[in-house]
Motif scaffolding. Structure first.
Motif, PDB file in Angstrom:
ATOM      1  N   GLY A  45     -35.188 -22.800  33.423  1.00 42.72           N
ATOM      2  CA  GLY A  45     -34.489 -24.083  34.238  1.00 42.72           C
ATOM      3  C   GLY A  45     -32.947 -23.841  34.067  1.00 42.72           C
ATOM      4  N   ILE A  46     -32.669 -23.496  32.881  1.00 42.21           N
ATOM      5  CA  ILE A  46     -31.207 -23.332  32.462  1.00 42.21           C
ATOM      6  C   ILE A  46     -30.857 -22.217  32.995  1.00 42.21           C
ATOM      7  CG2 ILE A  46     -29.678 -23.058  30.794  1.00 42.21           C
ATOM      8  CD1 ILE A  46     -31.104 -24.995  28.912  1.00 42.21           C
ATOM      9  N   VAL A  47     -31.517 -21.013  32.989  1.00 42.82           N
ATOM     10  CA  VAL A  47     -31.068 -19.748  33.841  1.00 42.82           C
ATOM     11  C   VAL A  47     -30.907 -20.208  35.136  1.00 42.82           C
ATOM     12  CG1 VAL A  47     -31.683 -17.562  34.224  1.00 42.82           C
ATOM     13  CG2 VAL A  47     -32.081 -18.569  31.794  1.00 42.82           C
ATOM     14  N   VAL A  48     -31.709 -20.668  35.935  1.00 40.70           N
ATOM     15  CA  VAL A  48     -31.851 -20.889  37.250  1.00 40.70           C
ATOM     16  C   VAL A  48     -30.693 -21.895  37.798  1.00 40.70           C
ATOM     17  CG1 VAL A  48     -32.900 -21.836  39.131  1.00 40.70           C
ATOM     18  CG2 VAL A  48     -34.202 -20.497  37.809  1.00 40.70           C
ATOM     19  N   ALA A  49     -30.122 -22.893  36.799  1.00 44.53           N
ATOM     20  CA  ALA A  49     -29.086 -23.875  37.249  1.00 44.53           C
ATOM     21  C   ALA A  49     -27.890 -22.943  37.051  1.00 44.53           C
ATOM     22  CB  ALA A  49     -29.326 -25.025  36.320  1.00 44.53           C
ATOM     23  N   ILE A  50     -27.659 -22.348  35.959  1.00 36.77           N
ATOM     24  CA  ILE A  50     -26.538 -21.587  35.740  1.00 36.77           C
ATOM     25  C   ILE A  50     -26.316 -20.702  36.901  1.00 36.77           C
ATOM     26  CG2 ILE A  50     -25.396 -19.918  34.257  1.00 36.77           C
ATOM     27  CD1 ILE A  50     -26.228 -21.558  31.890  1.00 36.77           C
ATOM     28  N   GLY A  51     -27.165 -19.842  37.259  1.00 38.04           N
ATOM     29  CA  GLY A  51     -27.121 -18.796  38.229  1.00 38.04           C
ATOM     30  C   GLY A  51     -26.899 -19.484  39.577  1.00 38.04           C
ATOM     31  N   SER A  52     -27.389 -20.526  39.985  1.00 40.97           N
ATOM     32  CA  SER A  52     -27.220 -20.780  41.442  1.00 40.97           C
ATOM     33  C   SER A  52     -25.807 -21.422  41.426  1.00 40.97           C
ATOM     34  CB  SER A  52     -28.148 -21.962  41.777  1.00 40.97           C
ATOM     35  OG  SER A  52     -27.930 -23.174  40.620  1.00 40.97           O
ATOM     36  N   ILE A  53     -25.294 -22.188  40.289  1.00 39.38           N
ATOM     37  CA  ILE A  53     -23.900 -22.781  40.124  1.00 39.38           C
ATOM     38  C   ILE A  53     -22.834 -21.566  40.350  1.00 39.38           C
ATOM     39  CG2 ILE A  53     -22.250 -23.933  38.902  1.00 39.38           C
ATOM     40  CD1 ILE A  53     -24.623 -25.786  37.969  1.00 39.38           C
ATOM     41  N   ALA A  54     -23.171 -20.436  39.462  1.00 39.23           N
ATOM     42  CA  ALA A  54     -22.261 -19.366  39.209  1.00 39.23           C
ATOM     43  C   ALA A  54     -22.524 -18.379  39.846  1.00 39.23           C
ATOM     44  CB  ALA A  54     -21.734 -19.411  37.742  1.00 39.23           C
ATOM     45  N   GLN A  55     -23.230 -17.918  40.952  1.00 41.24           N
ATOM     46  CA  GLN A  55     -23.723 -16.885  41.519  1.00 41.24           C
ATOM     47  C   GLN A  55     -22.718 -15.911  41.883  1.00 41.24           C
ATOM     48  OE1 GLN A  55     -26.607 -17.416  44.447  1.00 41.24           O
ATOM     49  NE2 GLN A  55     -26.971 -15.521  44.840  1.00 41.24           N
ATOM     50  N   ASP A  56     -21.720 -16.511  42.586  1.00 42.08           N
ATOM     51  CA  ASP A  56     -20.588 -15.678  43.204  1.00 42.08           C
ATOM     52  C   ASP A  56     -19.768 -15.124  41.977  1.00 42.08           C
ATOM     53  OD1 ASP A  56     -21.564 -16.516  45.528  1.00 42.08           O
ATOM     54  OD2 ASP A  56     -20.080 -18.062  45.638  1.00 42.08           O
ATOM     55  N   GLU A  57     -19.414 -15.918  40.959  1.00 39.46           N
ATOM     56  CA  GLU A  57     -18.731 -15.399  39.771  1.00 39.46           C
ATOM     57  C   GLU A  57     -19.342 -14.310  39.081  1.00 39.46           C
ATOM     58  OE1 GLU A  57     -19.093 -18.527  40.520  1.00 39.46           O
ATOM     59  OE2 GLU A  57     -17.229 -19.381  41.220  1.00 39.46           O
ATOM     60  N   LEU A  58     -20.668 -14.631  38.715  1.00 35.33           N
ATOM     61  CA  LEU A  58     -21.432 -13.622  37.979  1.00 35.33           C
ATOM     62  C   LEU A  58     -21.742 -12.395  38.911  1.00 35.33           C
ATOM     63  CD1 LEU A  58     -24.340 -16.024  36.655  1.00 35.33           C
ATOM     64  CD2 LEU A  58     -22.532 -14.786  35.300  1.00 35.33           C
ATOM     65  N   GLY A  59     -21.817 -12.348  40.230  1.00 37.63           N
ATOM     66  CA  GLY A  59     -22.065 -11.231  40.912  1.00 37.63           C
ATOM     67  C   GLY A  59     -20.663 -10.133  40.973  1.00 37.63           C
ATOM     68  N   GLN A  60     -19.414 -11.116  40.850  1.00 34.66           N
ATOM     69  CA  GLN A  60     -18.152 -10.512  40.960  1.00 34.66           C
ATOM     70  C   GLN A  60     -17.877  -9.744  39.516  1.00 34.66           C
ATOM     71  OE1 GLN A  60     -16.141  -9.938  43.210  1.00 34.66           O
ATOM     72  NE2 GLN A  60     -14.724  -8.427  42.111  1.00 34.66           N
ATOM     73  N   MET A  61     -18.336 -10.524  38.258  1.00 37.66           N
ATOM     74  CA  MET A  61     -18.386  -9.792  37.183  1.00 37.66           C
ATOM     75  C   MET A  61     -19.265  -8.440  37.109  1.00 37.66           C
ATOM     76  SD  MET A  61     -18.420 -13.286  34.565  1.00 37.66           S
ATOM     77  CE  MET A  61     -18.857 -12.366  33.258  1.00 37.66           C
ATOM     78  N   LEU A  62     -20.408  -8.537  37.667  1.00 35.60           N
ATOM     79  CA  LEU A  62     -21.208  -7.237  37.443  1.00 35.60           C
ATOM     80  C   LEU A  62     -20.727  -6.257  38.356  1.00 35.60           C
ATOM     81  CD1 LEU A  62     -23.947  -6.370  36.584  1.00 35.60           C
ATOM     82  CD2 LEU A  62     -24.920  -7.081  38.726  1.00 35.60           C
ATOM     83  N   ARG A  63     -20.226  -6.481  39.552  1.00 44.85           N
ATOM     84  CA  ARG A  63     -19.478  -5.716  40.244  1.00 44.85           C
ATOM     85  C   ARG A  63     -18.278  -5.026  39.651  1.00 44.85           C
ATOM     86  NH1 ARG A  63     -21.151  -9.204  44.311  1.00 44.85           N
ATOM     87  NH2 ARG A  63     -19.142 -10.137  44.145  1.00 44.85           N
ATOM     88  N   ASN A  64     -17.437  -5.594  38.939  1.00 46.22           N
ATOM     89  CA  ASN A  64     -16.376  -5.171  38.169  1.00 46.22           C
ATOM     90  C   ASN A  64     -16.745  -4.516  37.051  1.00 46.22           C
ATOM     91  OD1 ASN A  64     -14.831  -6.591  39.880  1.00 46.22           O
ATOM     92  ND2 ASN A  64     -14.163  -8.095  38.383  1.00 46.22           N
ATOM     93  N   ALA A  65     -17.868  -4.953  36.303  1.00 41.94           N
ATOM     94  CA  ALA A  65     -18.532  -4.210  35.215  1.00 41.94           C
ATOM     95  C   ALA A  65     -18.886  -2.653  35.507  1.00 41.94           C
ATOM     96  CB  ALA A  65     -19.594  -4.772  34.371  1.00 41.94           C
TER      97      ALA A  65
END
Length: 70
Positions: A45-65
């Motif tokens: 549940g915590i992973v889903v909650a964080i993923g839904s809130i910060a999906q755009d930022e996490l995607g951008q971080m992954l693309r940069n990496a």
């Protein structure tokens, strides 16, 4: 010296022999399955909650990496 040896023998007897004569029910030692299920569900549940809130930022971080690796 003899009293120390006798004391240690009594403690050894209490630790090894006395529990075998105990009529109290033994605790099941398989583990606390409902507790582990709760921890797993809450972690998911915590992973889903964080993923839904910060999906755009996490995607951008992954693309940069990945771009830095190329």
């Amino acid at each position: 010296m003899t009293s120390l040896l006798a004391h240690r023998l009594v403690l050894l007897w209490l630790a090894l022999v006395a529990p075998a004569h105990c009529s109290c029910p033994r605790r099941d030692e398989r583990g606390d399955v409902p507790g582990w299920v709760l921890v797993t569900v809450m972690s998911a549940g915590i992973v889903v909650a964080i993923g839904s809130i910060a999906q755009d930022e996490l995607g951008q971080m992954l693309r940069n990496a990945l771009n830095k690796v190329k």
